[in-house]
Design a protein around this motif. Structure first.
Motif, PDB file in Angstrom:
ATOM      1  N   LEU A  31      42.746  46.439  19.830  1.00 18.76           N
ATOM      2  CA  LEU A  31      42.216  45.086  19.887  1.00 18.76           C
ATOM      3  C   LEU A  31      40.698  45.098  19.799  1.00 18.76           C
ATOM      4  N   GLY A  32      40.129  43.916  19.528  1.00 19.53           N
ATOM      5  CA  GLY A  32      38.707  43.821  19.254  1.00 19.53           C
ATOM      6  C   GLY A  32      37.850  43.490  20.466  1.00 19.53           C
ATOM      7  N   PHE A  33      36.566  43.242  20.195  1.00 21.38           N
ATOM      8  CA  PHE A  33      35.580  43.045  21.250  1.00 21.38           C
ATOM      9  C   PHE A  33      35.865  41.788  22.061  1.00 21.38           C
ATOM     10  N   ARG A  34      36.319  40.717  21.429  1.00 23.88           N
ATOM     11  CA  ARG A  34      36.643  39.498  22.170  1.00 23.88           C
ATOM     12  C   ARG A  34      37.756  39.749  23.173  1.00 23.88           C
ATOM     13  N   ASP A  35      38.768  40.496  22.734  1.00 23.76           N
ATOM     14  CA  ASP A  35      39.863  40.816  23.652  1.00 23.76           C
ATOM     15  C   ASP A  35      39.384  41.696  24.794  1.00 23.76           C
ATOM     16  N   LEU A  36      38.470  42.612  24.486  1.00 27.69           N
ATOM     17  CA  LEU A  36      37.901  43.451  25.535  1.00 27.69           C
ATOM     18  C   LEU A  36      37.203  42.599  26.586  1.00 27.69           C
ATOM     19  N   LEU A  37      36.417  41.639  26.139  1.00 27.70           N
ATOM     20  CA  LEU A  37      35.720  40.754  27.082  1.00 27.70           C
ATOM     21  C   LEU A  37      36.718  39.918  27.880  1.00 27.70           C
ATOM     22  N   LYS A  38      37.748  39.436  27.218  1.00 28.22           N
ATOM     23  CA  LYS A  38      38.781  38.647  27.910  1.00 28.22           C
ATOM     24  C   LYS A  38      39.412  39.459  29.032  1.00 28.22           C
ATOM     25  N   TRP A  39      39.690  40.737  28.738  1.00 29.23           N
ATOM     26  CA  TRP A  39      40.259  41.596  29.775  1.00 29.23           C
ATOM     27  C   TRP A  39      39.253  41.868  30.889  1.00 29.23           C
ATOM     28  N   GLN A  40      38.040  42.268  30.514  1.00 26.38           N
ATOM     29  CA  GLN A  40      37.056  42.673  31.504  1.00 26.38           C
ATOM     30  C   GLN A  40      36.678  41.540  32.459  1.00 26.38           C
ATOM     31  N   PHE A  41      36.681  40.299  31.961  1.00 28.86           N
ATOM     32  CA  PHE A  41      36.268  39.166  32.796  1.00 28.86           C
ATOM     33  C   PHE A  41      37.450  38.302  33.229  1.00 28.86           C
ATOM     34  N   GLY A  42      38.661  38.802  32.992  1.00 28.15           N
ATOM     35  CA  GLY A  42      39.846  38.014  33.314  1.00 28.15           C
ATOM     36  C   GLY A  42      40.389  38.212  34.712  1.00 28.15           C
ATOM     37  N   GLY A  43      39.792  39.128  35.479  1.00 27.09           N
ATOM     38  CA  GLY A  43      40.279  39.368  36.831  1.00 27.09           C
ATOM     39  C   GLY A  43      41.569  40.169  36.842  1.00 27.09           C
ATOM     40  N   GLY A  44      42.196  40.222  38.014  1.00 20.14           N
ATOM     41  CA  GLY A  44      43.474  40.904  38.151  1.00 20.14           C
ATOM     42  C   GLY A  44      43.392  42.379  38.459  1.00 20.14           C
TER      43      GLY A  44
END
Length: 334
Positions: A31-44
Motif C-alpha cells: 500500500l501507498g503513503f496515504r494508507d501508511l498515514l491512515k494506519w499510523q494516525f488511526g489509533g488502535g
C-alpha cells in the motif's frame, strides 16, 4: 543507477521483475503513503512494555553441530542461529538497539539479543532475506565482517547495499529458483515469499526478497524471513518441490491491522496453515516480541498461535514461538 532507473539491479525481465521493479506474481502490491498515514494516525495500538526480558538467559552455543543434529537458537525478531552439518548460519542478523536507519529513533529492542555477540561461534553463512531495516542491519553486518568474514547470501540487488558499506565482503546474490552448493552434501536454494523491499522513500521494490531452503544431511530447513500468506501458494509449492521439511522457520507476528498488513505479514492462523501446506514437521516461530512494528500487543501473537494450533489439532510443541536465548534442538523425523 542503471538505465532502467533501478539503483540496485539491472537485469532481464522475468515473471517477478518487470525490467525496473520486482513484484509478487498475482499478489498484493504494498500500500501507498496515504494508507501508511491512515494506519499510523488511526489509533488502535496496544501498548508494549519498554522492557520485556526473555525467560531464557543468553545462550552460549556449541562451536559446531555435525551429523543429523539440527539446532536453532533465537537471537531476537528474525535473527536465528542455525547449526547443522558443521555449519553455523545466521538469518537476518540484527544486534543493533533499533531497527531503523538512525540510532535515535525507530523501533527499539525490548529485550537484549539472545546470544551475546562475543559468544557467537564461528559464523560461516549469513542469510539476508530482504532489505527492510529489521532484517538488513549494516552495523551488524560490519561487525560480523570484521570478526567472522562470513559468506553473505541475499536476493538480487541487496548486494549493492551491503557492498557499499562492507567493501570486500563475500556476497552471493540469488534469484528465485537459484541453487548454491555450500559444502559437500549441503546446498541452499532461494524461493519466493510474498513481500516487498525498501530502504527509503525512493527505492521501493528495487531489490528482491526471498525465502531460503537448506538441504542438509539432517533434512530440509525452510527459512521464511517475512511474508504475506498469499493464499498459501508459496508454501504449497515449496512442500511439493522439497517433499516437506524437518524444520520451517516462520514469521507469525507484526500483523495488525489486517487491512494494511495482510499482503506483507501473515498472522498466526496463516502461519499454522503455512506449516501444514509446506509439510513442516516442526516450526521455529519468529518475528515477534522484540521490535514493536505494528498494532497488536506483545503477547497477542503467542495467544493467537496457541488457539490456531489447538483448532487444527496440532501439538503446541511442534510450533515453537521462540524467545531470545531459547535453543530448539529439533527432533529427527522419518
Amino acid at each position: 543507477m542503471g538505465k532502467s532507473g533501478n539503483r540496485y539491479y539491472d537485469g532481464p525481465v522475468s515473471d517477478h521483475f518487470d525490467g525496473r521493479l520486482f513484484f509478487n506474481p498475482g499478489g498484493i502490491a504494498p500500500l501507498g503513503f496515504r494508507d501508511l498515514l491512515k494506519w499510523q494516525f488511526g489509533g488502535g495500538r496496544t501498548p508494549w512494555p519498554e522492557r520485556r526480558d526473555s525467560p531464557f538467559p543468553p545462550a552460549r552455543p556449541s562451536a559446531r553441530i555435525d551429523g543429523r543434529g539440527l539446532s536453532v537458537t533465537m537471537v531476537g525478531h528474525a535473527t536465528l542461529l542455525i547449526q547443522t552439518a558443521g555449519l553455523n548460519i545466521l538469518t537476518d542478523p540484527v544486534w543493533s538497539n533499533r531497527a531503523s536507519p538512525v540510532r535515535f529513533a525507530g523501533p527499539a529492542r525490548v529485550n537484549p539479543p539472545g546470544i551475546r555477540f562475543d559468544d557467537l561461534p564461528p559464523i560461516d553463512i549469513v542469510l539476508v532475506s530482504h532489505n527492510h531495516y529489521d532484517h538488513l542491519d549494516l552495523a551488524t553486518l560490519k561487525r560480523l565482517q570484521a570478526v567472522h568474514r562470513p559468506r553473505i547470501v541475499t536476493p538480487l540487488g541487496n548486494d549493492r547495499i551491503i557492498a557499499g558499506a562492507l567493501g570486500d565482503a563475500r556476497i552471493t546474490t540469488m534469484d528465485w529458483g537459484d541453487g548454491l552448493d555450500l559444502k559437500e552434501g549441503v546446498s541452499l536454494a532461494a524461493e519466493p515469499m510474498h513481500h516487498w523491499s525498501a530502504r527509503g522513500m525512493g527505492d521501493r521494490r528495487m531489490a528482491l526478497w526471498a525465502a531460503f531452503v537448506l538441504t542438509t544431511p539432517a533434512g530440509h530447513v525452510y527459512h521464511v524471513g517475512d511474508t504475506g500468506f498469499h493464499g498459501g501458494s508459496n508454501y504449497r509449492a515449496a512442500g511439493a518441490k522439497y517433499g516437506g521439511f524437518r524444520l520451517a522457520i516462520l514469521p507469525f507476528g507484526a500483523y495488525e491491522p489486517r487491512w494494511f498488513m495482510q499482503g506483507v505479514h501473515q498472522n498466526p492462523e496463516e502461519a499454522v496453515e503455512g506449516m501444514l501446506a509446506c509439510g513442516a514437521a516442526y516450526v521455529a516461530g519468529h518475528h515477534w516480541g522484540t521490535f514493536r512494528l505494528t498494532n497488536e500487543g506483545i503477547d497477542a501473537p503467542v495467544e493467537a498461535l496457541q488457539k490456531a494450533l489447538d483448532a487444527r489439532g496440532i501439538a503446541r510443541d511442534r510450533f515453537r514461538p521462540l524467545h531470545p536465548g531459547e535453543v530448539f534442538d529439533v527432533p529427527e523425523t522419518g
